[in-house]
Design a protein around this motif. Structure first.
Motif, PDB file in Angstrom:
ATOM      1  N   ARG A 109     -55.397 -35.539 -15.356  1.00  0.00           N
ATOM      2  CA  ARG A 109     -54.313 -34.549 -15.439  1.00  0.00           C
ATOM      3  C   ARG A 109     -53.246 -34.992 -16.444  1.00  0.00           C
ATOM      4  N   GLU A 110     -52.882 -36.247 -16.418  1.00  0.00           N
ATOM      5  CA  GLU A 110     -51.876 -36.745 -17.356  1.00  0.00           C
ATOM      6  C   GLU A 110     -52.374 -36.642 -18.796  1.00  0.00           C
ATOM      7  N   SER A 111     -53.647 -36.953 -19.006  1.00  0.00           N
ATOM      8  CA  SER A 111     -54.208 -36.887 -20.356  1.00  0.00           C
ATOM      9  C   SER A 111     -54.150 -35.466 -20.900  1.00  0.00           C
ATOM     10  N   ILE A 112     -54.467 -34.486 -20.057  1.00  0.00           N
ATOM     11  CA  ILE A 112     -54.534 -33.097 -20.504  1.00  0.00           C
ATOM     12  C   ILE A 112     -53.151 -32.498 -20.703  1.00  0.00           C
ATOM     13  N   TRP A 113     -52.235 -32.746 -19.781  1.00  0.00           N
ATOM     14  CA  TRP A 113     -50.970 -32.012 -19.758  1.00  0.00           C
ATOM     15  C   TRP A 113     -49.750 -32.805 -20.203  1.00  0.00           C
ATOM     16  N   GLU A 114     -49.857 -34.128 -20.276  1.00  0.00           N
ATOM     17  CA  GLU A 114     -48.676 -34.931 -20.587  1.00  0.00           C
ATOM     18  C   GLU A 114     -48.825 -35.791 -21.846  1.00  0.00           C
ATOM     19  N   LEU A 115     -50.035 -36.156 -22.202  1.00  0.00           N
ATOM     20  CA  LEU A 115     -50.238 -36.999 -23.380  1.00  0.00           C
ATOM     21  C   LEU A 115     -50.034 -36.175 -24.650  1.00  0.00           C
ATOM     22  N   PRO A 116     -49.014 -36.484 -25.475  1.00  0.00           N
ATOM     23  CA  PRO A 116     -48.836 -35.744 -26.730  1.00  0.00           C
ATOM     24  C   PRO A 116     -50.083 -35.859 -27.593  1.00  0.00           C
ATOM     25  N   LEU A 117     -50.539 -34.739 -28.124  1.00  0.00           N
ATOM     26  CA  LEU A 117     -51.764 -34.760 -28.917  1.00  0.00           C
ATOM     27  C   LEU A 117     -51.582 -35.590 -30.193  1.00  0.00           C
ATOM     28  N   ALA A 118     -50.358 -35.631 -30.703  1.00  0.00           N
ATOM     29  CA  ALA A 118     -50.097 -36.468 -31.887  1.00  0.00           C
ATOM     30  C   ALA A 118     -50.383 -37.933 -31.577  1.00  0.00           C
ATOM     31  N   LEU A 119     -49.950 -38.391 -30.395  1.00  0.00           N
ATOM     32  CA  LEU A 119     -50.211 -39.771 -29.989  1.00  0.00           C
ATOM     33  C   LEU A 119     -51.691 -39.973 -29.712  1.00  0.00           C
ATOM     34  N   ALA A 120     -52.332 -39.002 -29.085  1.00  0.00           N
ATOM     35  CA  ALA A 120     -53.763 -39.107 -28.796  1.00  0.00           C
ATOM     36  C   ALA A 120     -54.550 -39.307 -30.091  1.00  0.00           C
ATOM     37  N   GLY A 121     -54.200 -38.568 -31.119  1.00  0.00           N
ATOM     38  CA  GLY A 121     -54.898 -38.697 -32.396  1.00  0.00           C
ATOM     39  C   GLY A 121     -54.726 -40.069 -33.005  1.00  0.00           C
ATOM     40  N   HIS A 122     -53.527 -40.602 -32.923  1.00  0.00           N
ATOM     41  CA  HIS A 122     -53.293 -41.939 -33.482  1.00  0.00           C
ATOM     42  C   HIS A 122     -53.988 -43.012 -32.647  1.00  0.00           C
ATOM     43  N   LEU A 123     -54.057 -42.804 -31.336  1.00  0.00           N
ATOM     44  CA  LEU A 123     -54.811 -43.741 -30.501  1.00  0.00           C
ATOM     45  C   LEU A 123     -56.286 -43.731 -30.893  1.00  0.00           C
ATOM     46  N   ALA A 124     -56.809 -42.533 -31.140  1.00  0.00           N
ATOM     47  CA  ALA A 124     -58.205 -42.424 -31.559  1.00  0.00           C
ATOM     48  C   ALA A 124     -58.414 -43.123 -32.902  1.00  0.00           C
ATOM     49  N   ALA A 125     -57.484 -42.929 -33.832  1.00  0.00           N
ATOM     50  CA  ALA A 125     -57.624 -43.508 -35.169  1.00  0.00           C
ATOM     51  C   ALA A 125     -57.503 -45.026 -35.150  1.00  0.00           C
ATOM     52  N   VAL A 126     -56.520 -45.538 -34.429  1.00  0.00           N
ATOM     53  CA  VAL A 126     -56.281 -46.986 -34.445  1.00  0.00           C
ATOM     54  C   VAL A 126     -57.379 -47.736 -33.692  1.00  0.00           C
ATOM     55  N   ASN A 127     -58.091 -47.056 -32.782  1.00  0.00           N
ATOM     56  CA  ASN A 127     -59.170 -47.690 -32.042  1.00  0.00           C
ATOM     57  C   ASN A 127     -60.554 -47.335 -32.587  1.00  0.00           C
ATOM     58  N   LEU A 180     -60.266 -40.693 -23.814  1.00  0.00           N
ATOM     59  CA  LEU A 180     -59.337 -41.417 -24.682  1.00  0.00           C
ATOM     60  C   LEU A 180     -58.090 -41.839 -23.901  1.00  0.00           C
ATOM     61  N   GLY A 181     -57.537 -40.910 -23.122  1.00  0.00           N
ATOM     62  CA  GLY A 181     -56.338 -41.230 -22.353  1.00  0.00           C
ATOM     63  C   GLY A 181     -56.580 -42.319 -21.336  1.00  0.00           C
ATOM     64  N   SER A 182     -57.760 -42.293 -20.727  1.00  0.00           N
ATOM     65  CA  SER A 182     -58.103 -43.312 -19.733  1.00  0.00           C
ATOM     66  C   SER A 182     -58.282 -44.684 -20.373  1.00  0.00           C
ATOM     67  N   LYS A 183     -58.997 -44.738 -21.497  1.00  0.00           N
ATOM     68  CA  LYS A 183     -59.295 -46.018 -22.149  1.00  0.00           C
ATOM     69  C   LYS A 183     -58.075 -46.684 -22.763  1.00  0.00           C
ATOM     70  N   TYR A 184     -57.255 -45.894 -23.435  1.00  0.00           N
ATOM     71  CA  TYR A 184     -56.210 -46.478 -24.272  1.00  0.00           C
ATOM     72  C   TYR A 184     -54.785 -46.292 -23.767  1.00  0.00           C
ATOM     73  N   ALA A 185     -54.601 -45.480 -22.722  1.00  0.00           N
ATOM     74  CA  ALA A 185     -53.249 -45.286 -22.199  1.00  0.00           C
ATOM     75  C   ALA A 185     -53.192 -45.348 -20.679  1.00  0.00           C
ATOM     76  N   SER A 186     -54.314 -45.650 -20.052  1.00  0.00           N
ATOM     77  CA  SER A 186     -54.386 -45.781 -18.583  1.00  0.00           C
ATOM     78  C   SER A 186     -53.863 -44.535 -17.866  1.00  0.00           C
ATOM     79  N   LEU A 187     -54.244 -43.369 -18.365  1.00  0.00           N
ATOM     80  CA  LEU A 187     -53.777 -42.107 -17.795  1.00  0.00           C
ATOM     81  C   LEU A 187     -54.842 -41.472 -16.914  1.00  0.00           C
ATOM     82  N   THR A 188     -54.385 -40.683 -15.959  1.00  0.00           N
ATOM     83  CA  THR A 188     -55.291 -39.894 -15.140  1.00  0.00           C
ATOM     84  C   THR A 188     -55.758 -38.688 -15.958  1.00  0.00           C
TER      85      THR A 188
END
Length: 258
Positions: free
Chosen positions: A168-186, A158-166
């Motif tokens: 490590r960034e997806s696991i440790w830096e991406l707020p899970l609240a934002l990750a959930g909304h990215l999943a929902a909106v896509n 999810l982090g790679s597809k929608y936020a261009s994150l590595t």
């Protein structure tokens, strides 16, 4: 449902589950929450990430399983995991304990006085976005660890597809609240993302609706949109029963006069 009575309660008539929009905005934007006690002690806590929950599971944290039953030290460890989880994972337990002790000494009053907000920030807000998913697939078989390979892989994807994150960034830096909304909106299923409904409000309104059905009374949605929501069979029967009872009372009254 109560006995043989079934009632359809329109979705729009049930209020949405409560959302702390201020906390959600902070979390999705990656902004730490600052809690201040009456004595001036402050506690600054980063938004929860997948790595935070991975850490809690790794240390078998009671704060994750039952926050109300967690000790003060357990809560301090959880805050340490939220703020510096990657620094302690997975072989720095002694440093984690030292960090937790420092948090307790510096911010103990804020943790105690603002505990409810802390729990909401770390354990409730992170899932707001995922609660908006409507097109759910089959759930996979439960595993011993919730936040292991499948959960990590899904978040990294999810982090790679929608936020261009590595990864490590997806696991440790991406707020899970934002990750959930990215999943929902896509989510490109048939249903659009939507806030979940308040289960307690639904239970209360369903019980009230069943009682109205028994009495043959109109529901609020029928009064508002009579063309869309006609009388149910239960309501028709209840009204017919009331009509017959009224006629019987009138007949009995007339018979008593003659």
């Amino acid at each position: 449902m109560s006995g043989s009575i079934q009632v359809y309660v329109p979705c729009w008539y049930v209020k949405d589950k409560a959302v702390n929009f201020a906390f959600e905005a902070l979390s999705c934007s990656g902004t730490p929450l600052k809690l201040t006690a009456g004595n001036g002690d402050t506690l600054v806590v980063r938004p929860a990430t997948l790595g935070f929950f991975l850490m809690l599971e790794w240390i078998d944290s009671p704060f994750f399983r039952n926050p109300g039953g967690a000790s003060f030290d357990d809560v301090c460890r959880a805050v340490a995991c939220a703020n510096r989880g990657r620094d302690f994972y997975a072989f720095n337990r002694e440093e984690l304990e030292e960090e937790a002790r420092e948090i307790g000494e510096k911010s103990g009053a804020a943790i105690v006085e603002k505990f409810e907000q802390l729990v909401e920030w770390l354990l409730v807000v992170p899932w707001y976005g995922y609660e908006m998913l409507r097109n759910r697939t089959r759930s996979r078989k439960p595993e011993p660890f919730l936040f292991a390979g499948p959960a990590i892989a899904a978040l990294v994807d999810l982090g790679s597809k929608y936020a261009s994150l590595t990864p490590r960034e997806s696991i440790w830096e991406l707020p899970l609240a934002l990750a959930g909304h990215l999943a929902a909106v896509n989510d490109c299923g048939k249903l659009a993302p939507a806030r979940p409904k308040d289960p307690e409000d639904f239970k209360r309104k369903a019980a009230e609706a069943i009682e109205r059905e028994r009495n043959g009374e109109l529901h609020p949605w029928q009064e508002r949109e009579p063309d869309i929501y006609p009388l149910s069979w239960n309501q028709i029967r209840a009204r017919e029963r009331k009509r017959r009872e009224a006629e019987e009372r009138e007949a009995a009254a007339d018979g008593g006069k003659s």
